[in-house]
Every structure is written in structure tokens, then in C-alpha cells.
Scaffold this motif. Structure first.
Motif, PDB file in Angstrom:
ATOM      1  N   LEU A   1       0.837  -1.193   0.000  1.00  0.00           N
ATOM      2  CA  LEU A   1       0.000   0.000   0.000  1.00  0.00           C
ATOM      3  C   LEU A   1       0.871   1.241   0.000  1.00  0.00           C
ATOM      4  O   LEU A   1       1.989   1.224   0.498  1.00  0.00           O
ATOM      5  CB  LEU A   1      -0.899   0.032   1.249  1.00  0.00           C
TER       6      LEU A   1
ATOM      7  N   TYR B   1       0.688   5.293   1.232  1.00  0.00           N
ATOM      8  CA  TYR B   1      -0.025   6.292   2.004  1.00  0.00           C
ATOM      9  C   TYR B   1       0.645   7.638   1.783  1.00  0.00           C
ATOM     10  O   TYR B   1       1.844   7.728   1.587  1.00  0.00           O
ATOM     11  CB  TYR B   1       0.008   5.948   3.499  1.00  0.00           C
TER      12      TYR B   1
ATOM     13  N   LYS C   1       0.981  11.542   3.478  1.00  0.00           N
ATOM     14  CA  LYS C   1       0.806  12.215   4.762  1.00  0.00           C
ATOM     15  C   LYS C   1       1.187  13.685   4.650  1.00  0.00           C
ATOM     16  O   LYS C   1       2.315  14.016   4.299  1.00  0.00           O
ATOM     17  CB  LYS C   1       1.644  11.527   5.839  1.00  0.00           C
TER      18      LYS C   1
ATOM     19  N   GLU D   1      -1.373  15.835   9.929  1.00  0.00           N
ATOM     20  CA  GLU D   1      -2.520  14.982   9.613  1.00  0.00           C
ATOM     21  C   GLU D   1      -2.090  13.527   9.640  1.00  0.00           C
ATOM     22  O   GLU D   1      -0.908  13.209   9.512  1.00  0.00           O
ATOM     23  CB  GLU D   1      -3.076  15.309   8.222  1.00  0.00           C
ATOM     24  N   GLY D   2      -3.068  12.626   9.801  1.00  0.00           N
ATOM     25  CA  GLY D   2      -2.758  11.209   9.713  1.00  0.00           C
ATOM     26  C   GLY D   2      -2.526  10.784   8.278  1.00  0.00           C
ATOM     27  O   GLY D   2      -2.924  11.474   7.346  1.00  0.00           O
ATOM     28  N   PRO D   3      -1.880   9.648   8.072  1.00  0.00           N
ATOM     29  CA  PRO D   3      -1.668   9.153   6.711  1.00  0.00           C
ATOM     30  C   PRO D   3      -2.997   8.853   6.033  1.00  0.00           C
ATOM     31  O   PRO D   3      -3.937   8.388   6.673  1.00  0.00           O
ATOM     32  CB  PRO D   3      -0.864   7.875   6.918  1.00  0.00           C
TER      33      PRO D   3
ATOM     34  N   PHE E   1      -4.757   6.748   2.847  1.00  0.00           N
ATOM     35  CA  PHE E   1      -4.541   5.690   1.877  1.00  0.00           C
ATOM     36  C   PHE E   1      -4.616   6.241   0.456  1.00  0.00           C
ATOM     37  O   PHE E   1      -5.505   7.027   0.125  1.00  0.00           O
ATOM     38  CB  PHE E   1      -5.594   4.591   2.075  1.00  0.00           C
TER      39      PHE E   1
ATOM     40  N   PHE F   1       4.498   7.164   2.212  1.00  0.00           N
ATOM     41  CA  PHE F   1       4.967   5.957   2.868  1.00  0.00           C
ATOM     42  C   PHE F   1       4.518   4.733   2.075  1.00  0.00           C
ATOM     43  O   PHE F   1       3.352   4.640   1.697  1.00  0.00           O
ATOM     44  CB  PHE F   1       4.373   5.831   4.278  1.00  0.00           C
TER      45      PHE F   1
ATOM     46  N   LEU G   1       0.764  -3.809   9.485  1.00  0.00           N
ATOM     47  CA  LEU G   1       1.388  -3.061   8.399  1.00  0.00           C
ATOM     48  C   LEU G   1       2.825  -2.743   8.765  1.00  0.00           C
ATOM     49  O   LEU G   1       3.083  -2.250   9.859  1.00  0.00           O
ATOM     50  CB  LEU G   1       0.663  -1.733   8.169  1.00  0.00           C
ATOM     51  N   THR G   2       3.738  -3.020   7.862  1.00  0.00           N
ATOM     52  CA  THR G   2       5.119  -2.620   8.046  1.00  0.00           C
ATOM     53  C   THR G   2       5.386  -1.461   7.102  1.00  0.00           C
ATOM     54  O   THR G   2       5.221  -1.600   5.885  1.00  0.00           O
ATOM     55  CB  THR G   2       6.071  -3.792   7.749  1.00  0.00           C
ATOM     56  N   PHE G   3       5.805  -0.341   7.655  1.00  0.00           N
ATOM     57  CA  PHE G   3       5.990   0.873   6.870  1.00  0.00           C
ATOM     58  C   PHE G   3       7.454   1.110   6.542  1.00  0.00           C
ATOM     59  O   PHE G   3       8.354   0.753   7.305  1.00  0.00           O
ATOM     60  CB  PHE G   3       5.504   2.091   7.662  1.00  0.00           C
ATOM     61  N   GLY G   4       7.671   1.754   5.401  1.00  0.00           N
ATOM     62  CA  GLY G   4       8.961   2.344   5.116  1.00  0.00           C
ATOM     63  C   GLY G   4       9.090   3.648   5.878  1.00  0.00           C
ATOM     64  O   GLY G   4       8.153   4.090   6.563  1.00  0.00           O
ATOM     65  N   THR G   5      10.245   4.293   5.773  1.00  0.00           N
ATOM     66  CA  THR G   5      10.496   5.513   6.538  1.00  0.00           C
ATOM     67  C   THR G   5       9.974   6.768   5.848  1.00  0.00           C
ATOM     68  O   THR G   5      10.022   7.840   6.423  1.00  0.00           O
ATOM     69  CB  THR G   5      11.993   5.675   6.821  1.00  0.00           C
TER      70      THR G   5
ATOM     71  N   TYR H   1      -0.024   3.036  15.971  1.00  0.00           N
ATOM     72  CA  TYR H   1       1.315   3.312  15.461  1.00  0.00           C
ATOM     73  C   TYR H   1       1.804   4.601  16.103  1.00  0.00           C
ATOM     74  O   TYR H   1       1.013   5.392  16.621  1.00  0.00           O
ATOM     75  CB  TYR H   1       1.290   3.510  13.935  1.00  0.00           C
TER      76      TYR H   1
ATOM     77  N   GLN I   1      11.255  10.287  12.119  1.00  0.00           N
ATOM     78  CA  GLN I   1      11.250   8.830  11.999  1.00  0.00           C
ATOM     79  C   GLN I   1      10.077   8.357  11.154  1.00  0.00           C
ATOM     80  O   GLN I   1       9.135   9.098  10.890  1.00  0.00           O
ATOM     81  CB  GLN I   1      11.152   8.187  13.398  1.00  0.00           C
ATOM     82  N   GLY I   2      10.134   7.097  10.764  1.00  0.00           N
ATOM     83  CA  GLY I   2       9.018   6.506  10.050  1.00  0.00           C
ATOM     84  C   GLY I   2       7.923   6.081  11.012  1.00  0.00           C
ATOM     85  O   GLY I   2       7.983   6.320  12.215  1.00  0.00           O
ATOM     86  N   LEU I   3       6.930   5.434  10.472  1.00  0.00           N
ATOM     87  CA  LEU I   3       5.811   4.966  11.280  1.00  0.00           C
ATOM     88  C   LEU I   3       6.195   3.656  11.971  1.00  0.00           C
ATOM     89  O   LEU I   3       6.634   2.710  11.321  1.00  0.00           O
ATOM     90  CB  LEU I   3       4.580   4.754  10.400  1.00  0.00           C
TER      91      LEU I   3
ATOM     92  N   LEU J   1      -0.736   7.381  16.249  1.00  0.00           N
ATOM     93  CA  LEU J   1      -1.759   7.226  15.222  1.00  0.00           C
ATOM     94  C   LEU J   1      -2.539   5.948  15.444  1.00  0.00           C
ATOM     95  O   LEU J   1      -1.961   4.892  15.665  1.00  0.00           O
ATOM     96  CB  LEU J   1      -1.108   7.186  13.841  1.00  0.00           C
TER      97      LEU J   1
ATOM     98  N   ILE K   1      -6.470   0.002   5.391  1.00  0.00           N
ATOM     99  CA  ILE K   1      -6.334   0.528   6.745  1.00  0.00           C
ATOM    100  C   ILE K   1      -6.484   2.036   6.706  1.00  0.00           C
ATOM    101  O   ILE K   1      -5.781   2.717   5.972  1.00  0.00           O
ATOM    102  CB  ILE K   1      -4.981   0.108   7.343  1.00  0.00           C
TER     103      ILE K   1
ATOM    104  N   PHE L   1      -6.482   5.670   8.743  1.00  0.00           N
ATOM    105  CA  PHE L   1      -5.868   6.290   9.903  1.00  0.00           C
ATOM    106  C   PHE L   1      -6.678   7.470  10.418  1.00  0.00           C
ATOM    107  O   PHE L   1      -7.330   8.183   9.655  1.00  0.00           O
ATOM    108  CB  PHE L   1      -4.461   6.797   9.550  1.00  0.00           C
ATOM    109  N   GLY L   2      -6.568   7.687  11.735  1.00  0.00           N
ATOM    110  CA  GLY L   2      -7.039   8.928  12.320  1.00  0.00           C
ATOM    111  C   GLY L   2      -5.982  10.006  12.137  1.00  0.00           C
ATOM    112  O   GLY L   2      -4.926   9.770  11.539  1.00  0.00           O
ATOM    113  N   GLU L   3      -6.254  11.184  12.665  1.00  0.00           N
ATOM    114  CA  GLU L   3      -5.337  12.302  12.489  1.00  0.00           C
ATOM    115  C   GLU L   3      -4.231  12.328  13.542  1.00  0.00           C
ATOM    116  O   GLU L   3      -3.313  13.137  13.455  1.00  0.00           O
ATOM    117  CB  GLU L   3      -6.099  13.619  12.487  1.00  0.00           C
ATOM    118  N   GLY L   4      -4.329  11.454  14.511  1.00  0.00           N
ATOM    119  CA  GLY L   4      -3.252  11.332  15.464  1.00  0.00           C
ATOM    120  C   GLY L   4      -3.432  12.147  16.724  1.00  0.00           C
ATOM    121  O   GLY L   4      -4.162  13.145  16.758  1.00  0.00           O
TER     122      GLY L   4
END
Lengths: 112, 114
Positions: free
Chosen positions: A34, A36, A38, A42-44, A46, A89, A100-104, B35, B41-43, B91, B103, B105-108
Motif C-alpha cells: 500500500l 499512504y 501524509k 494529519e494522519g496518513p 490511503f 509511505f 502493516l510494516t511501513f517504510g520511513t 502506530y 522517523q518513520g511509522l 496514530l 487501513i 488512519f485517524g489524524e493522530g
């Protein structure tokens, strides 16, 4: 152990040109990938996804390509627009594991 | 609700205090995730719920972190004796097989420990 890697922390592209964001992974068990987007504070959100049994998925200006033998996927945005400026991401999931495993992330800046 | 809702949206707390972060997933979503993203940093995955049970807690960074989910809906992430390194955006996300496992996400919740 970083199973999903985005080796470019940032990318700048002229408005109207193609943006290509890359992602590499190490775990051949991933079933689904997937992307995302961001914005700050704000949140990520999709964007687009692809199953491991496909090699391409297209949705409007966004296309994701998957090369399983190279364990590589890429997101193409064409034409790039100023509103595309964000952090992108890539993420991967194994069905049944559900994590979910995310990249940086890669910060994309579209230059007007 | 229409989307994943998190509260508080911002929290500043003193080192050593406990904090609770709340997540309301999308109605009907059975899976819920926490998360966090620290500055630069990343998630980072923390914990995943399927219904009220947590099959994967592997991402919780220490025993100061705990999470629960009740009624298959709302989840609370609790951080005890907060430290400055806990400062991050936390998050929450939810999904269901009916939604194609996408999936959302909320805004955190932006936590700053001072």
C-alpha cells in the motif's frame, strides 16, 4: 531489521512532470502493498494498493508497479501537481498477521 | 462515525505523568492498530487488536505502554511515567475485511513530554 525501505528521504519534481517514488522490501511473504500520503499535522491517507499477484495497478494519476523478483515497488504520479507535495509511505502486509510494516517515507516536493 | 477519531488531538504533559490516548475506529471495523511516529522517523507499529484481543503486542516499546479495547470498538493507549522520548504523534487506524483490508488512519494524538 527494516523490512520495507525507502532509500530516498526526499524528492523534488517540476509540476507537470512524472514523480517516481521507490520502495524495496526484504520479506517475500508480503501479500499486499500500500501507499499512504501524509500531510503535516494529519494522519496518513490511503492512496493506492497492489496485491502481490499483480504487477501493476492504476488509479487516475497514480500507478503502482510491483516487481516481485526484485522485491521492488514504485509509485508513479503523472502529471505531478503542487497538492501532491507530502510525505509518501509505502507499506506491506502479510494477511493473517495484519500488521502493516511501513517504510520511513519519502518527502515529495512539487516545484511550481 | 465517518472516520477514525482520536483524542486528545494534542497533549503536553510533564515527565513522569501518565497519559491516556483514545481511539474511536470506523464503525464496524474489527481490526484496530496503534502506530507512532517520532520526529524524523518513520511509522512504528505498536499494537494490533482483532476484536477485543491483541494478537500482536510486539511493538510496545516498554512495560510503561499498555492498550486495551472494549466492546470491539473504542481503544485506549496508556503510557505510564512518561519520558521525553515518548514524545511523538500516536496514530490509530482501523480496518475490516469488508473494506478490503484497507487501513484507515485517524489524524493522530500529538504528545509532547516536557
Amino acid at each position: 531489521d527494516q523490512q520495507v525501505k525507502q532509500n530516498s528521504p526526499s524528492l523534488s519534481v517540476q509540476e507537470g512532470r512524472i514523480s517516481i517514488l521507490n520502495c524495496d522490501y526484504t520479506n517475500s511473504m508480503f501479500d499486499y502493498f500500500l501507499w499512504y500520503k501524509k500531510y503535516p499535522a494529519e494522519g496518513p491517507t490511503f492512496l493506492i494498493s497492489i496485491s502481490s499477484i499483480k504487477d501493476k495497478n492504476e488509479d487516475g494519476r497514480f500507478t503502482v508497479f510491483l516487481n516481485k523478483s526484485a522485491k521492488h515497488l514504485s509509485l508513479h504520479i503523472v502529471p505531478s501537481q503542487p497538492g501532491d507535495s507530502a510525505v509518501y509511505f509505502c507499506a506491506a502486509i502479510i494477511f493473517g498477521n495484519e500488521k502493516l510494516t511501513f517504510g520511513t517515507g519519502t518527502r515529495l516536493t512539487i516545484i511550481p | 462515525g465517518a472516520g477514525v477519531s482520536q483524542s486528545p488531538s494534542n497533549k503536553v504533559t510533564e515527565k513522569g505523568k501518565d497519559v491516556e490516548l483514545r481511539c474511536d475506529p470506523i464503525s464496524g471495523h474489527t481490526a484496530l492498530y496503534w502506530y507512532r511516529q517520532s520526529l524524523g522517523q518513520g511509522l512504528e507499529f505498536l499494537i494490533y487488536f482483532q476484536g477485543n484481543s491483541a494478537p500482536d503486542k510486539s511493538g510496545l516499546p516498554s512495560d510503561r505502554f499498555s492498550a486495551e479495547r472494549t466492546g470491539g470498538s473504542v481503544s485506549t493507549l496508556t503510557i505510564q511515567r512518561t519520558q521525553q522520548e515518548d514524545s511523538a504523534v500516536y496514530l490509530c487506524a482501523s480496518s475490516s475485511r469488508a473494506s478490503g483490508n484497507t487501513i484507515y488512519f485517524g489524524e493522530g494524538s500529538w504528545l509532547t513530554v516536557v
